[in-house]
Write an enzyme that holds these catalytic residues in place. Structure first.
Site, PDB file in Angstrom:
ATOM      1  N   ASP A 216       0.878  -1.088   0.005  1.00 14.91           N
ATOM      2  CA  ASP A 216       0.126  -0.068   0.059  1.00 14.91           C
ATOM      3  C   ASP A 216       0.825   1.358   0.011  1.00 14.91           C
ATOM      4  O   ASP A 216       0.612   2.304   0.791  1.00 14.91           O
ATOM      5  CB  ASP A 216      -0.864  -0.042   1.177  1.00 14.91           C
ATOM      6  CG  ASP A 216      -1.953   1.191   0.984  1.00 14.91           C
ATOM      7  OD1 ASP A 216      -2.327   1.564   0.088  1.00 14.91           O
ATOM      8  OD2 ASP A 216      -2.409   1.470   2.257  1.00 14.91           O
TER       9      ASP A 216
ATOM     10  N   HIS B 113      -2.971   1.453  11.916  1.00 18.28           N
ATOM     11  CA  HIS B 113      -2.707   0.086  11.762  1.00 18.28           C
ATOM     12  C   HIS B 113      -1.443  -0.169  11.585  1.00 18.28           C
ATOM     13  O   HIS B 113      -0.547   0.884  11.356  1.00 18.28           O
ATOM     14  CB  HIS B 113      -3.619  -0.362  10.537  1.00 18.28           C
ATOM     15  CG  HIS B 113      -3.362   0.427   9.301  1.00 18.28           C
ATOM     16  ND1 HIS B 113      -4.245   1.513   9.138  1.00 18.28           N
ATOM     17  CD2 HIS B 113      -2.299   0.733   8.276  1.00 18.28           C
ATOM     18  CE1 HIS B 113      -3.823   2.157   8.047  1.00 18.28           C
ATOM     19  NE2 HIS B 113      -2.613   1.723   7.571  1.00 18.28           N
TER      20      HIS B 113
ATOM     21  N   GLN C 224      -3.536  -5.029   6.682  1.00 17.07           N
ATOM     22  CA  GLN C 224      -3.201  -3.934   7.278  1.00 17.07           C
ATOM     23  C   GLN C 224      -4.028  -4.050   8.723  1.00 17.07           C
ATOM     24  O   GLN C 224      -5.202  -3.492   8.869  1.00 17.07           O
ATOM     25  CB  GLN C 224      -3.446  -2.749   6.830  1.00 17.07           C
ATOM     26  CG  GLN C 224      -2.466  -2.429   5.636  1.00 17.07           C
ATOM     27  CD  GLN C 224      -2.979  -1.045   4.761  1.00 17.07           C
ATOM     28  OE1 GLN C 224      -4.255  -1.048   4.683  1.00 17.07           O
ATOM     29  NE2 GLN C 224      -2.135  -0.219   4.233  1.00 17.07           N
TER      30      GLN C 224
ATOM     31  N   ASP D 129      -5.580  -3.648  12.331  1.00 15.64           N
ATOM     32  CA  ASP D 129      -5.669  -2.558  12.932  1.00 15.64           C
ATOM     33  C   ASP D 129      -5.131  -2.729  14.495  1.00 15.64           C
ATOM     34  O   ASP D 129      -5.184  -3.746  15.290  1.00 15.64           O
ATOM     35  CB  ASP D 129      -7.253  -2.130  13.428  1.00 15.64           C
ATOM     36  CG  ASP D 129      -7.799  -1.294  12.251  1.00 15.64           C
ATOM     37  OD1 ASP D 129      -7.031  -1.366  10.908  1.00 15.64           O
ATOM     38  OD2 ASP D 129      -8.918  -0.384  12.441  1.00 15.64           O
TER      39      ASP D 129
ATOM     40  N   ARG E 163       1.488  14.579   9.641  1.00 12.28           N
ATOM     41  CA  ARG E 163       0.145  14.264   8.840  1.00 12.28           C
ATOM     42  C   ARG E 163      -0.374  12.966   9.523  1.00 12.28           C
ATOM     43  O   ARG E 163       0.298  11.977   9.116  1.00 12.28           O
ATOM     44  CB  ARG E 163       0.266  14.332   7.442  1.00 12.28           C
ATOM     45  CG  ARG E 163      -1.094  14.183   6.611  1.00 12.28           C
ATOM     46  CD  ARG E 163      -1.097  12.729   6.011  1.00 12.28           C
ATOM     47  NE  ARG E 163      -2.138  12.283   5.443  1.00 12.28           N
ATOM     48  CZ  ARG E 163      -2.389  11.084   4.934  1.00 12.28           C
ATOM     49  NH1 ARG E 163      -1.974   9.988   5.565  1.00 12.28           N
ATOM     50  NH2 ARG E 163      -3.342  11.085   4.166  1.00 12.28           N
TER      51      ARG E 163
ATOM     52  N   ASP F 245      -2.510   9.836   9.863  1.00 11.91           N
ATOM     53  CA  ASP F 245      -3.497   9.108   8.495  1.00 11.91           C
ATOM     54  C   ASP F 245      -4.304   8.367   9.369  1.00 11.91           C
ATOM     55  O   ASP F 245      -4.441   7.911  10.465  1.00 11.91           O
ATOM     56  CB  ASP F 245      -2.542   8.065   8.192  1.00 11.91           C
ATOM     57  CG  ASP F 245      -3.146   7.222   7.063  1.00 11.91           C
ATOM     58  OD1 ASP F 245      -3.359   7.740   5.915  1.00 11.91           O
ATOM     59  OD2 ASP F 245      -3.305   5.965   7.328  1.00 11.91           O
TER      60      ASP F 245
ATOM     61  N   GLU G  59      -5.913  13.607   9.088  1.00 15.17           N
ATOM     62  CA  GLU G  59      -6.440  13.076   7.808  1.00 15.17           C
ATOM     63  C   GLU G  59      -8.066  12.331   8.262  1.00 15.17           C
ATOM     64  O   GLU G  59      -7.927  11.010   8.762  1.00 15.17           O
ATOM     65  CB  GLU G  59      -5.722  12.006   6.933  1.00 15.17           C
ATOM     66  CG  GLU G  59      -6.311  11.603   5.825  1.00 15.17           C
ATOM     67  CD  GLU G  59      -6.252  10.200   5.381  1.00 15.17           C
ATOM     68  OE1 GLU G  59      -6.516   9.799   4.081  1.00 15.17           O
ATOM     69  OE2 GLU G  59      -6.005   9.271   6.141  1.00 15.17           O
TER      70      GLU G  59
END
Length: 547
Positions: free
Chosen positions: A64, A107, A172, A174, A202, A204, A246
């Site tokens: 990812d 995650h 991924q 959590d 930042r 995510d 985000e």
């Protein structure tokens, strides 16, 4: 940490999103790295950027694009070493650039040592680092985010003998924020990177940290409790650090991530619903949808700020439009199925608008004048294209195009060794669209962008001013007023494909000075009047300073 003279510096700032892998390759192995990025910081500074946001560079299986992290406190060897990262931060600060990096709180990768230990032993302390169940019907009211790839938020792990929870890809898992150890780990990770002198994170995917039965597992009170604690740690130990959230949510939910005056969370939040409505308004030649979402956006504290953008490394998300509007956007901007990704569109800015310069200028002029601090996605300042043949969202993550020579000047590696194919044909070919060509051309998109950023820098009203939409009778026009410390700016945008005129209801006298900031002219109205008449060409725009 670099000196922060003004704690609200981010309100005036222009941000630049970049990936070390995509920017410049210093060792000619086909992959960009920290040393290469550092060697191109003069370009970023000269563009007028105040802060760079560097995408994930952690060890990762890269399923990812690095958001699947295998070690939160290390560097993927493709990018260099911790010392290389420290040098990059120092080089940025030496040029007056601040540095923001991604902190992925929600995650890890399933290759992380925590998860590997957790799946092997139910009695391991790491087992409780993740969320497990024998009953995958739990949390059934929770939506699946990646509908095009995932059928459930639970995945069965054969080794563990249980299901684990994930809000994104099945690789991924959590993290379990009900475990105090995860709070401690995230605080430790934050301190680790802040000790390198970075200027902020930042953060995510923050709405999804907790799970509770009977809810949609988003925006839960417990999530805010952790985020307040994280902000308190940062303010106490690293004052002046910027936290940008985000949260891909509606504005009435996002505002809670600012926290309160006495219990703050983030200084900045992305305003996601603005972006698709800009494109929708362009096709409709009517700014009604963007006006509606801005009217529905609650007021925020003067010390906080929205962060706005046209495009980024993800798909152009269509989560927050109606099903009919989504179909409209797909029809208008992604007619080929492979241009779509999940509930969105995986295309860059210039291809979205058919490389039309007038539309590119209109959108960017809006980006630089709407309330909030703008983020430019690397390469959009030269109008880079995309490669929709690449999987997932990788089509918008190709190498920066520096010149028309080998590998677009990105790397001296053999072309087959590049991390991704270059855009080497059509109107977006690196032989045509590159920094070197545009630096030589005074009318290029690159030089236009530099001038617009400089104009914004000269007028703090854009970063700090009040915002009021001015109602006008011509439905093609979007007109608003920004005011700050006596400075008054009227911003006008013609969304039509044809020349249009509008009467703006503002009082002017013969002594009123009206300055067209973009055109450079200053005039005095011939007579006093209660309206000001403006004519703009197709997709035209103007910033008028009044008085």
């Amino acid at each position: 940490m670099s000196e922060v003279r003004d704690p609200l510096w981010f309100k005036d700032a222009v941000f630049y999103e970049m990936h070390a892998r995509s920017f410049f390759d210093s060792d000619n192995n086909g992959k960009g790295d920290f040393a290469g990025l550092a060697s191109r910081l003069d370009y970023v500074r000269d563009l007028g950027i105040d802060c760079i946001w560097i995408q994930p560079f952690y060890p990762s299986p890269l399923l990812d694009d690095g958001y699947d992290i295998a070690d939160f406190c290390a560097i993927h060897p493709d990018f260099g070493t911790l010392d290389d990262f420290r040098r990059l931060v120092d080089e940025a600060h030496a040029r007056g650039l601040k540095v923001l990096i991604d902190l992925i709180m929600n995650h890890s990768s399933d290759q992380h040592a925590w998860f590997q230990e957790a799946r092997q032993d139910r009695n391991s302390p790491k087992r409780d680092y993740y969320v497990w169940t024998d009953d995958p019907s739990q949390y059934s009211e929770t939506r699946i985010i990646f509908l095009d790839t995932e059928v459930s938020n639970w995945t069965f792990d054969e080794v563990a003998g249980q299901y684990f929870w994930h809000r994104f890809f099945h690789h991924q898992p959590d993290l379990n924020y009900d475990n105090p150890a995860i709070w401690d780990e995230m605080m430790r990770i934050g301190r680790f990177w802040l000790d390198f002198g970075i200027d902020g994170f930042r953060c995510d995917a923050i709405p999804y940290l907790y799970e509770r039965e009977g809810t949609n597992c988003e925006n839960l009170p417990e999530t805010h409790e952790f985020l307040r604690a994280f902000r308190a740690m940062v303010d106490r130990e690293y004052p002046g650090t910027l936290l940008l959230a985000e949260a891909n949510q509606w504005p009435h939910d996002v505002i809670h991530y600012y926290g309160t005056e006495h219990q703050p969370e983030f200084q900045m939040n992305f305003h996601f619903p603005v972006m698709p409505r800009l494109f929708m308004s362009l096709k409709r030649e009517n700014p009604g949808s963007i006006i509606d979402i801005l009217k529905a956006t609650p007021e925020i504290h003067p010390d906080n700020q929205w962060c706005i953008f046209l495009r980024n490394h993800d798909e152009l998300t269509l989560e927050m439009v109606t099903p009919d509007e989504r179909e409209e956007m797909w029809r208008d901007y992604a007619p080929e199925y492979r241009m779509r990704s999940n509930l969105g569109i995986r295309r860059r800015l210039a291809p979205l608008v058919d490389n039309d310069r007038a539309q590119l200028e209109l959108l960017n002029a809006l980006l630089f004048s709407l309330p909030g601090s703008p983020i430019i996605y690397y390469g959009d300042e030269i109008g880079m294209g995309d490669n929709i043949l690449l999987r997932d969202r990788n089509g918008v993550r190709t190498a920066m195009q520096w010149n028309g020579e080998l590998n677009a000047g990105f790397s001296q590696a053999a072309p087959e060794n590049l991390y991704a194919p270059l855009i080497d044909e059509g109107e977006f070919s690196y032989r045509t669209v590159n920094v070197e060509n545009q630096q030589k051309n005074p009318t290029s998109l690159l030089n236009w962008t530099r001038r617009m950023i400089e104009l914004r820098r000269q007028h703090r009203v854009f970063g700090r001013g009040t915002f009021e939409i001015i109602e006008v009778k011509n439905p093609h026009f979007f007109v608003f007023e920004r005011v700050f410390e006596g400075q008054r700016m009227i911003c006008l945008f013609n969304f039509a494909r044809s020349m249009q005129s509008v009467s703006v209801p503002i009082n002017v006298t013969e002594r009123t000075e009206v300055t067209d900031l973009i055109g450079g002219s200053t005039l005095h109205p011939a007579t006093a009047r209660k309206a000001y008449q403006v004519t703009l060409g197709p997709r035209g725009y103007a910033w008028l300073q009044i008085g």
